[in-house]
Design a protein around this motif. Structure first.
Motif, PDB file in Angstrom:
ATOM      1  N   LEU A 121       0.832  -1.211   0.000  1.00 31.47           N
ATOM      2  CA  LEU A 121       0.000   0.000   0.000  1.00 31.47           C
ATOM      3  C   LEU A 121       0.864   1.257   0.000  1.00 31.47           C
ATOM      4  N   MET A 122       1.922   1.243   0.799  1.00 31.20           N
ATOM      5  CA  MET A 122       2.835   2.395   0.824  1.00 31.20           C
ATOM      6  C   MET A 122       3.369   2.671  -0.577  1.00 31.20           C
ATOM      7  N   ALA A 123       3.764   1.608  -1.272  1.00 29.76           N
ATOM      8  CA  ALA A 123       4.304   1.758  -2.620  1.00 29.76           C
ATOM      9  C   ALA A 123       3.265   2.389  -3.550  1.00 29.76           C
ATOM     10  N   LEU A 124       2.051   1.921  -3.426  1.00 27.75           N
ATOM     11  CA  LEU A 124       0.983   2.405  -4.297  1.00 27.75           C
ATOM     12  C   LEU A 124       0.669   3.879  -4.037  1.00 27.75           C
ATOM     13  N   LEU A 127       2.814  -6.949  -9.054  1.00 27.04           N
ATOM     14  CA  LEU A 127       2.210  -5.615  -8.988  1.00 27.04           C
ATOM     15  C   LEU A 127       2.794  -4.655 -10.033  1.00 27.04           C
ATOM     16  N   GLY A 128       3.874  -5.091 -10.689  1.00 27.08           N
ATOM     17  CA  GLY A 128       4.461  -4.239 -11.729  1.00 27.08           C
ATOM     18  C   GLY A 128       5.402  -3.165 -11.205  1.00 27.08           C
ATOM     19  N   PHE A 129       5.940  -3.360 -10.010  1.00 33.06           N
ATOM     20  CA  PHE A 129       6.905  -2.393  -9.474  1.00 33.06           C
ATOM     21  C   PHE A 129       8.334  -2.857  -9.725  1.00 33.06           C
ATOM     22  N   ASN A 130       9.245  -1.884  -9.855  1.00 35.28           N
ATOM     23  CA  ASN A 130      10.670  -2.219  -9.871  1.00 35.28           C
ATOM     24  C   ASN A 130      11.074  -2.735  -8.495  1.00 35.28           C
ATOM     25  N   HIS A 131      11.919  -3.747  -8.476  1.00 35.78           N
ATOM     26  CA  HIS A 131      12.335  -4.340  -7.212  1.00 35.78           C
ATOM     27  C   HIS A 131      13.844  -4.505  -7.186  1.00 35.78           C
ATOM     28  N   ARG A 132      14.408  -4.261  -6.032  1.00 34.89           N
ATOM     29  CA  ARG A 132      15.851  -4.369  -5.887  1.00 34.89           C
ATOM     30  C   ARG A 132      16.165  -5.074  -4.574  1.00 34.89           C
ATOM     31  N   ASN A 148      -9.003  -7.898  -9.452  1.00 28.99           N
ATOM     32  CA  ASN A 148      -9.667  -7.567 -10.722  1.00 28.99           C
ATOM     33  C   ASN A 148      -8.700  -7.156 -11.820  1.00 28.99           C
ATOM     34  N   ASN A 149      -7.426  -7.370 -11.567  1.00 24.24           N
ATOM     35  CA  ASN A 149      -6.418  -7.104 -12.579  1.00 24.24           C
ATOM     36  C   ASN A 149      -6.452  -5.668 -13.095  1.00 24.24           C
ATOM     37  N   ASN A 150      -6.900  -4.716 -12.274  1.00 25.36           N
ATOM     38  CA  ASN A 150      -7.049  -3.362 -12.807  1.00 25.36           C
ATOM     39  C   ASN A 150      -6.259  -2.304 -12.038  1.00 25.36           C
ATOM     40  N   GLY A 151      -5.356  -2.738 -11.142  1.00 23.44           N
ATOM     41  CA  GLY A 151      -4.648  -1.725 -10.376  1.00 23.44           C
ATOM     42  C   GLY A 151      -5.657  -0.955  -9.570  1.00 23.44           C
ATOM     43  N   PHE A 152      -5.473   0.334  -9.511  1.00 18.97           N
ATOM     44  CA  PHE A 152      -6.388   1.153  -8.719  1.00 18.97           C
ATOM     45  C   PHE A 152      -7.740   1.262  -9.384  1.00 18.97           C
TER      46      PHE A 152
END
Lengths: 200, 200
Positions: free
Chosen positions: B15-18, B50-55, B196-200
């Motif tokens: 949630l923080m990331a979003l 979620l489609g975020f860059n991760h390191r 629902n595969n729709n992000g927000f």
């Protein structure tokens, strides 16, 4: 789900509204008025420019009068403003199950501390949300990118904070411009619309 | 602007990331690893879904060892976990000017208190953001609407919290399953994708 957001038209409460909207809440912006002065108008204009629903919450002026009494006794506005904010939240909790305001991590007043938040949520079975996640600098940077803002010396017609009606009532009781002794001059940032006209 | 978000694959840090992404930040999800166990894998999977860059942030195991020492001395994990979290933040502050984690209002540990936040921001000239605006109930409701989650009994392969490597190291030092005495069994919620595969 509906969320009631206490709204002044400033950048903090505008950001709070936006965060909740983006989380999927149906946001209603609420500006309190005690019937002393039409101080909700700047907030209504900001809300309209941002495309949010806005509602004026007309409340009993007893709350304002008691806050002003405290301010005059103490010669200092903080506790009186805090009193008013807490009373307002108690009333809103009868109507909304999710309640938010724009108080930041580094705000001192008005503010609910952690114990007050827990008590407030438990007694009313509501959820309370504020901007405690963020410091001043972050909010300044974020809102600069999001919102068009105006920045003017504060007066009774360019802001919708509790301060406006507090000052009107103090001047009514103690005489013209008496409130200047209790409230320092300050600049007022108000959101006038979206930057680049594109929302987020 | 770039924001580094400490990320475990759970609903809080997701949630923080979003929230930061929706504020216009270029979000990088960071999962710490001390080289004891490949505990970043669940977080990497969640971030990817979620489609975020991760390191993966490979850090010196001295931090982990000192945290574990504290936990073994005290027979109680809280202060050791808190120590590790604070040290990790100090290191990240050399690379990121906006740093976030998923600590909620009602979290007790790991946690930075207000004075620690002020000191951290000032010493490093960074901005720090967490989920202090929100209580448990709000986050539960919001994330239920946003994310698909799995909920399983916690083990070393379904979560990326500090706990995983802490337990591995404790078991290595004190013998097989010794860490069970210090960490109660608990359920682990992990984000597996968007609802629902729709992000927000």
């Amino acid at each position: 789900m509906k969320a009631g957001v206490l709204y002044s038209g400033g950048k903090d409460s505008s950001l709070m509204a936006l965060i909740l909207k983006n989380m999927g809440f149906e946001v209603e912006l609420l500006t309190v008025n005690f019937g002393i002065y039409k101080s909700w108008l700047p907030a209504l204009e900001s809300a309209t420019n941002l495309g949010f629903n806005h509602r004026v919450l007309k409340l009993d002026d007893k709350i304002l009068r008691k806050g002003v009494e405290l301010i005059l006794e103490e010669g200092f506005p903080n506790n009186g403003i805090n009193y008013i904010h807490h009373e307002v939240l108690e009333l809103i909790a009868n109507e909304y199950s999710v309640i938010a305001d724009g108080t930041r991590r580094d705000d001192r007043t008005p503010k609910l501390n952690d114990n007050e938040i827990r008590s407030f949520e438990d007694r009313h079975n509501v959820e309370y949300i504020n901007l405690q996640s963020f410091g001043y600098k972050t909010i300044k940077n974020i809102t600069f990118n999001l919102f068009e803002v105006t920045n003017e010396e504060s007066n009774r017609d360019n802001n919708s904070d509790y301060e406006v009606e507090i000052r009107c009532l103090i001047d009514e009781i103690k005489g013209h411009n008496f409130s200047n002794k209790l409230f320092p001059k300050h600049f007022q940032t108000r959101v006038s619309g979206w930057k680049n006209n594109n929302g987020f």
